[in-house]
Design an enzyme around this catalytic site. Sequence first.
Site, PDB file in Angstrom:
ATOM      1  N   HIS A   1      35.479  35.457  46.402  1.00 20.35           N
ATOM      2  CA  HIS A   1      34.521  35.424  45.289  1.00 20.35           C
ATOM      3  C   HIS A   1      34.660  34.129  44.510  1.00 20.35           C
ATOM      4  O   HIS A   1      35.730  33.525  44.455  1.00 20.35           O
ATOM      5  CB  HIS A   1      34.719  36.611  44.350  1.00 20.35           C
ATOM      6  CG  HIS A   1      36.137  36.808  43.866  1.00 20.35           C
ATOM      7  ND1 HIS A   1      37.109  37.409  44.642  1.00 20.35           N
ATOM      8  CD2 HIS A   1      36.746  36.477  42.707  1.00 20.35           C
ATOM      9  CE1 HIS A   1      38.252  37.444  43.973  1.00 20.35           C
ATOM     10  NE2 HIS A   1      38.064  36.863  42.790  1.00 20.35           N
ATOM     11  N   LEU A   2      33.557  33.740  43.896  1.00 15.57           N
ATOM     12  CA  LEU A   2      33.539  32.638  42.943  1.00 15.57           C
ATOM     13  C   LEU A   2      33.452  33.226  41.540  1.00 15.57           C
ATOM     14  O   LEU A   2      32.751  34.221  41.316  1.00 15.57           O
ATOM     15  CB  LEU A   2      32.327  31.731  43.192  1.00 15.57           C
ATOM     16  CG  LEU A   2      32.238  31.073  44.568  1.00 15.57           C
ATOM     17  CD1 LEU A   2      30.940  30.271  44.682  1.00 15.57           C
ATOM     18  CD2 LEU A   2      33.444  30.181  44.836  1.00 15.57           C
TER      19      LEU A   2
HETATM   20  P1  5GP Z   1      40.721  37.236  41.103  1.00 15.99           P
HETATM   21  O1  5GP Z   1      41.986  37.263  40.310  1.00 15.99           O
HETATM   22  O2  5GP Z   1      40.841  38.060  42.361  1.00 15.99           O
HETATM   23  O3  5GP Z   1      40.203  35.857  41.335  1.00 15.99           O
HETATM   24  O4  5GP Z   1      39.616  37.882  40.183  1.00 15.99           O
HETATM   25  C1  5GP Z   1      39.241  39.221  40.255  1.00 15.99           C
HETATM   26  C2  5GP Z   1      38.312  39.475  39.087  1.00 15.99           C
HETATM   27  O5  5GP Z   1      37.674  40.710  39.293  1.00 15.99           O
HETATM   28  C3  5GP Z   1      39.017  39.551  37.732  1.00 15.99           C
HETATM   29  O6  5GP Z   1      38.471  38.577  36.841  1.00 15.99           O
HETATM   30  C4  5GP Z   1      38.743  40.991  37.254  1.00 15.99           C
HETATM   31  O7  5GP Z   1      38.508  41.078  35.870  1.00 15.99           O
HETATM   32  C5  5GP Z   1      37.517  41.355  38.073  1.00 15.99           C
HETATM   33  N1  5GP Z   1      37.409  42.776  38.358  1.00 15.99           N
HETATM   34  C6  5GP Z   1      38.416  43.597  38.777  1.00 15.99           C
HETATM   35  N2  5GP Z   1      37.946  44.853  38.957  1.00 15.99           N
HETATM   36  C7  5GP Z   1      36.624  44.813  38.657  1.00 15.99           C
HETATM   37  C8  5GP Z   1      35.591  45.800  38.653  1.00 15.99           C
HETATM   38  O8  5GP Z   1      35.794  46.974  38.958  1.00 15.99           O
HETATM   39  N3  5GP Z   1      34.342  45.396  38.277  1.00 15.99           N
HETATM   40  C9  5GP Z   1      34.078  44.104  37.921  1.00 15.99           C
HETATM   41  N4  5GP Z   1      32.827  43.819  37.568  1.00 15.99           N
HETATM   42  N5  5GP Z   1      35.027  43.145  37.915  1.00 15.99           N
HETATM   43  C10 5GP Z   1      36.278  43.494  38.278  1.00 15.99           C
END
Ligand code: 5GP
Length: 116
Positions: free
Chosen positions: A102-103
Amino acid sequence: YDPDNIFAKILRGDIPCNKVFENELVLAFHDIAPKAPVHVIIIPKKPYVSFIDFSKNATPGEIAALMQSTGHIAAELNLTEAGYRIITNAGQNAGQEVPHFHLHLLGGKALPPFPV
Ligand code: 5GP
């Protein structure tokens, strides 16, 4: 690829999201814990774990769709003039929480100096 990761569940409609944009190849939605006034997550619909996985294995069409969708969303959210940041976390050292590529699109305020 873990099909039970949270973004896979969002893609399947198992859990809801606050959708910003969708087309055949891309879905974008507001981050549940925003780190800026605008914090949108943009994902390919196909199951890629990380940037390297996506860059190696996605089709040129999928890659173009993700890039073009991201630019379109940033412009639609009126970030063009004031500016914005796009990042991706990959793996343990970057603190990637969700193992679906993801971005993050961040904006709406003056962001802290990179890295954020
Ligand atoms: P990463 O650390 O993997 O780059 O970012 C994951 C992102 O996903 C985090 O900013 C977190 O807040 C978001 N996130 C985690 N669970 C959910 C969810 O259930 N719904 C949404 N919309 N965002 C989520």
